[in-house]
Write a protein that holds these residues in place. Structure first.
Motif, PDB file in Angstrom:
ATOM      1  N   ARG A   1       0.862  -1.181   0.000  1.00  0.00           N
ATOM      2  CA  ARG A   1       0.000   0.000   0.000  1.00  0.00           C
ATOM      3  C   ARG A   1       0.899   1.232   0.000  1.00  0.00           C
ATOM      4  N   SER A   2       0.348   2.356  -0.365  1.00  0.00           N
ATOM      5  CA  SER A   2       1.125   3.593  -0.290  1.00  0.00           C
ATOM      6  C   SER A   2       0.620   4.391   0.905  1.00  0.00           C
ATOM      7  N   GLY A   3       1.363   5.425   1.276  1.00  0.00           N
ATOM      8  CA  GLY A   3       0.886   6.320   2.321  1.00  0.00           C
ATOM      9  C   GLY A   3       1.117   5.830   3.729  1.00  0.00           C
ATOM     10  N   PHE A   4       2.176   5.057   3.966  1.00  0.00           N
ATOM     11  CA  PHE A   4       2.484   4.635   5.334  1.00  0.00           C
ATOM     12  C   PHE A   4       3.369   5.683   6.016  1.00  0.00           C
ATOM     13  N   ASP A   5       3.366   5.668   7.350  1.00  0.00           N
ATOM     14  CA  ASP A   5       4.219   6.586   8.115  1.00  0.00           C
ATOM     15  C   ASP A   5       5.540   5.904   8.423  1.00  0.00           C
ATOM     16  N   VAL A   6       6.635   6.695   8.427  1.00  0.00           N
ATOM     17  CA  VAL A   6       7.958   6.174   8.781  1.00  0.00           C
ATOM     18  C   VAL A   6       8.410   6.860  10.076  1.00  0.00           C
ATOM     19  N   MET A   7       8.799   6.043  11.079  1.00  0.00           N
ATOM     20  CA  MET A   7       9.277   6.582  12.353  1.00  0.00           C
ATOM     21  C   MET A   7      10.683   6.035  12.628  1.00  0.00           C
ATOM     22  N   GLU A   8      11.480   6.769  13.426  1.00  0.00           N
ATOM     23  CA  GLU A   8      12.802   6.284  13.846  1.00  0.00           C
ATOM     24  C   GLU A   8      12.682   5.590  15.192  1.00  0.00           C
ATOM     25  N   LYS A   9      13.509   4.508  15.372  1.00  0.00           N
ATOM     26  CA  LYS A   9      13.536   3.814  16.666  1.00  0.00           C
ATOM     27  C   LYS A   9      14.900   4.050  17.303  1.00  0.00           C
ATOM     28  N   GLY A  10      15.151   5.189  17.864  1.00  0.00           N
ATOM     29  CA  GLY A  10      16.414   5.445  18.568  1.00  0.00           C
ATOM     30  C   GLY A  10      17.507   6.030  17.705  1.00  0.00           C
ATOM     31  N   SER A  11      17.636   5.601  16.437  1.00  0.00           N
ATOM     32  CA  SER A  11      18.661   6.165  15.563  1.00  0.00           C
ATOM     33  C   SER A  11      18.075   6.299  14.161  1.00  0.00           C
ATOM     34  N   SER A  12      18.742   7.112  13.333  1.00  0.00           N
ATOM     35  CA  SER A  12      18.171   7.383  12.003  1.00  0.00           C
ATOM     36  C   SER A  12      18.244   6.156  11.096  1.00  0.00           C
ATOM     37  N   GLU A  13      19.130   5.178  11.422  1.00  0.00           N
ATOM     38  CA  GLU A  13      19.194   3.952  10.603  1.00  0.00           C
ATOM     39  C   GLU A  13      18.076   2.984  10.960  1.00  0.00           C
ATOM     40  N   ASN A  14      17.566   3.085  12.182  1.00  0.00           N
ATOM     41  CA  ASN A  14      16.648   2.074  12.698  1.00  0.00           C
ATOM     42  C   ASN A  14      15.209   2.569  12.548  1.00  0.00           C
ATOM     43  N   LEU A  15      14.538   2.052  11.521  1.00  0.00           N
ATOM     44  CA  LEU A  15      13.220   2.573  11.163  1.00  0.00           C
ATOM     45  C   LEU A  15      12.114   1.583  11.492  1.00  0.00           C
ATOM     46  N   VAL A  16      10.934   2.128  11.723  1.00  0.00           N
ATOM     47  CA  VAL A  16       9.722   1.319  11.765  1.00  0.00           C
ATOM     48  C   VAL A  16       8.657   2.108  11.004  1.00  0.00           C
ATOM     49  N   THR A  17       7.807   1.408  10.285  1.00  0.00           N
ATOM     50  CA  THR A  17       6.719   2.099   9.571  1.00  0.00           C
ATOM     51  C   THR A  17       5.379   1.650  10.156  1.00  0.00           C
ATOM     52  N   SER A  18       4.337   2.400   9.818  1.00  0.00           N
ATOM     53  CA  SER A  18       3.002   1.999  10.272  1.00  0.00           C
ATOM     54  C   SER A  18       2.627   0.644   9.682  1.00  0.00           C
ATOM     55  N   SER A  19       3.237   0.274   8.545  1.00  0.00           N
ATOM     56  CA  SER A  19       2.961  -1.049   7.959  1.00  0.00           C
ATOM     57  C   SER A  19       3.554  -2.169   8.819  1.00  0.00           C
ATOM     58  N   ASP A  20       4.797  -1.958   9.351  1.00  0.00           N
ATOM     59  CA  ASP A  20       5.379  -2.978  10.248  1.00  0.00           C
ATOM     60  C   ASP A  20       4.412  -3.258  11.402  1.00  0.00           C
ATOM     61  N   LEU A  21       3.895  -2.171  11.975  1.00  0.00           N
ATOM     62  CA  LEU A  21       3.025  -2.328  13.150  1.00  0.00           C
ATOM     63  C   LEU A  21       1.710  -3.003  12.771  1.00  0.00           C
ATOM     64  N   ALA A  22       1.156  -2.644  11.614  1.00  0.00           N
ATOM     65  CA  ALA A  22      -0.114  -3.252  11.175  1.00  0.00           C
ATOM     66  C   ALA A  22       0.069  -4.733  10.875  1.00  0.00           C
ATOM     67  N   VAL A  23       1.172  -5.084  10.195  1.00  0.00           N
ATOM     68  CA  VAL A  23       1.431  -6.497   9.856  1.00  0.00           C
ATOM     69  C   VAL A  23       1.621  -7.307  11.139  1.00  0.00           C
ATOM     70  N   GLN A  24       2.405  -6.754  12.078  1.00  0.00           N
ATOM     71  CA  GLN A  24       2.644  -7.488  13.332  1.00  0.00           C
ATOM     72  C   GLN A  24       1.348  -7.706  14.116  1.00  0.00           C
ATOM     73  N   ARG A  25       0.539  -6.653  14.208  1.00  0.00           N
ATOM     74  CA  ARG A  25      -0.735  -6.761  14.939  1.00  0.00           C
ATOM     75  C   ARG A  25      -1.607  -7.862  14.315  1.00  0.00           C
ATOM     76  N   PHE A  26      -1.676  -7.864  12.988  1.00  0.00           N
ATOM     77  CA  PHE A  26      -2.473  -8.867  12.274  1.00  0.00           C
ATOM     78  C   PHE A  26      -1.932 -10.274  12.564  1.00  0.00           C
ATOM     79  N   LEU A  27      -0.606 -10.431  12.470  1.00  0.00           N
ATOM     80  CA  LEU A  27      -0.013 -11.764  12.656  1.00  0.00           C
ATOM     81  C   LEU A  27      -0.211 -12.269  14.085  1.00  0.00           C
ATOM     82  N   VAL A  28      -0.018 -11.394  15.061  1.00  0.00           N
ATOM     83  CA  VAL A  28      -0.187 -11.843  16.450  1.00  0.00           C
ATOM     84  C   VAL A  28      -1.624 -12.327  16.673  1.00  0.00           C
TER      85      VAL A  28
END
Ligand code: 2AM
Ligand code: CA
Length: 259
Positions: free
Chosen positions: A18-45
């Motif tokens: 999908r397009s239009g996801f949010d990108v966030m940093e996790k402590g450093s600029s190399e370490n990213l998480v997007t709203s898609s990571d969180l949505a996929v994980q929530r679905f899988l759990v």
């Protein structure tokens, strides 16, 4: 069991495309998480805990960790998030099921490459339903996948020395940016040698089983099997002799792990 995990992983991967996801940093600029990571994980759990009631989870995002169960899922919702955030298509969903601390099933699905890798312990490894097998290339003809310790750049110089030594004795190297996908490419006989200074269990749990079911081998800095509960140096190869050569090169650069 694996045939019941596959449709869940494929449906989860649909949430990546999908397009239009949010990108966030996790402590450093190399370490990213997007709203898609969180949505996929929530679905899988949600879906995987319903598939195996009472199972625990070790997931990359949100420190989601609950290992005190016979069955534990090890999940990377998106392996290759830095690629995903830039629109590079080498990324995948990675799901392993462990029983009593051993992987029993692994599924890795890359929606843009449209490649589905899976394995069940003792039953072989498959890509899109066809059995796969590691290559028989000697070290001198080997293709290395390796990285420079992106999150901990203080190890980059040591990594570069190790990569240089392997490179000079092999054919060439590649860096795709998704450890799970790279280990699956080894399982399919496309790459042959692997070195990463520091990976997490969710990066290699599923692909490690797929690799071993395809005849490949992997280990940590101590030459023993990769830990499924904490970070590890990750070495892998198409055969034991090539893995031992990588291990010798690593030990010629380092007396002990720096973490
Ligand atoms: P991730 O996307 O789940 O964090 C090893 O190379 C691992 O590091 C990959 O599996 C990927 O895992 C992460 N990675 C790859 N390229 C990266 C980059 N440029 N920046 C940060 N992490 C990266
Ligand atoms: Ca990830």
């Amino acid at each position: 069991m694996v045939e019941r995990i596959i449709p869940i992983v494929k449906e989860a991967a649909g949430l990546m495309v999908r397009s239009g996801f949010d990108v966030m940093e996790k402590g450093s600029s190399e370490n990213l998480v997007t709203s898609s990571d969180l949505a996929v994980q929530r679905f899988l759990v949600g879906r995987l805990s319903a598939l195996v009631p009472g199972s625990g989870f070790l997931c990359e995002e949100d420190d989601f960790k609950d290992l005190s169960h016979e069955y534990v899922w090890i999940v990377d919702p998106i392996d290759g998030t830095a690629n995903y955030a830039r629109g590079i298509q080498d990324c995948c969903v990675s799901v392993a099921l462990t029983k009593g601390g051993e992987e029993v099933a692994g599924v890795v699905y890359s929606p843009w490459r449209n490649e589905l890798y899976w394995a069940e312990r003792g039953c072989g490894a498959f890509l899109d339903g066809r059995p796969i097998r590691v290559s028989d290339r000697p070290f001198s003809d080997g293709m290395l996948c390796a990285a420079m310790s992106t999150y901990r750049k203080e190890y980059a110089q040591t990594c570069s020395g190790i990569i240089f030594d392997i490179y000079m004795r092999s054919n060439d190297f590649r860096r795709f940016g998704s450890a799970a996908l790279e280990l699956c490419l080894m399982a399919a006989g496309k790459i042959d040698l692997y070195f990463e200074m520091r990976l997490q269990p969710w990066d290699y749990a599923a692909a490690g089983l797929i690799l071993s079911e395809a005849g490949g081998v992997s280990c940590g800095f101590d030459g023993k099997r990769l830990s499924l509960s904490r970070q590890s140096m990750t070495l892998a190869a198409n055969n034991k002799a090539n893995l031992d050569t990588i291990l010798d090169i690593v030990h010629s650069h380092m007396d002990e792990l720096p973490y």
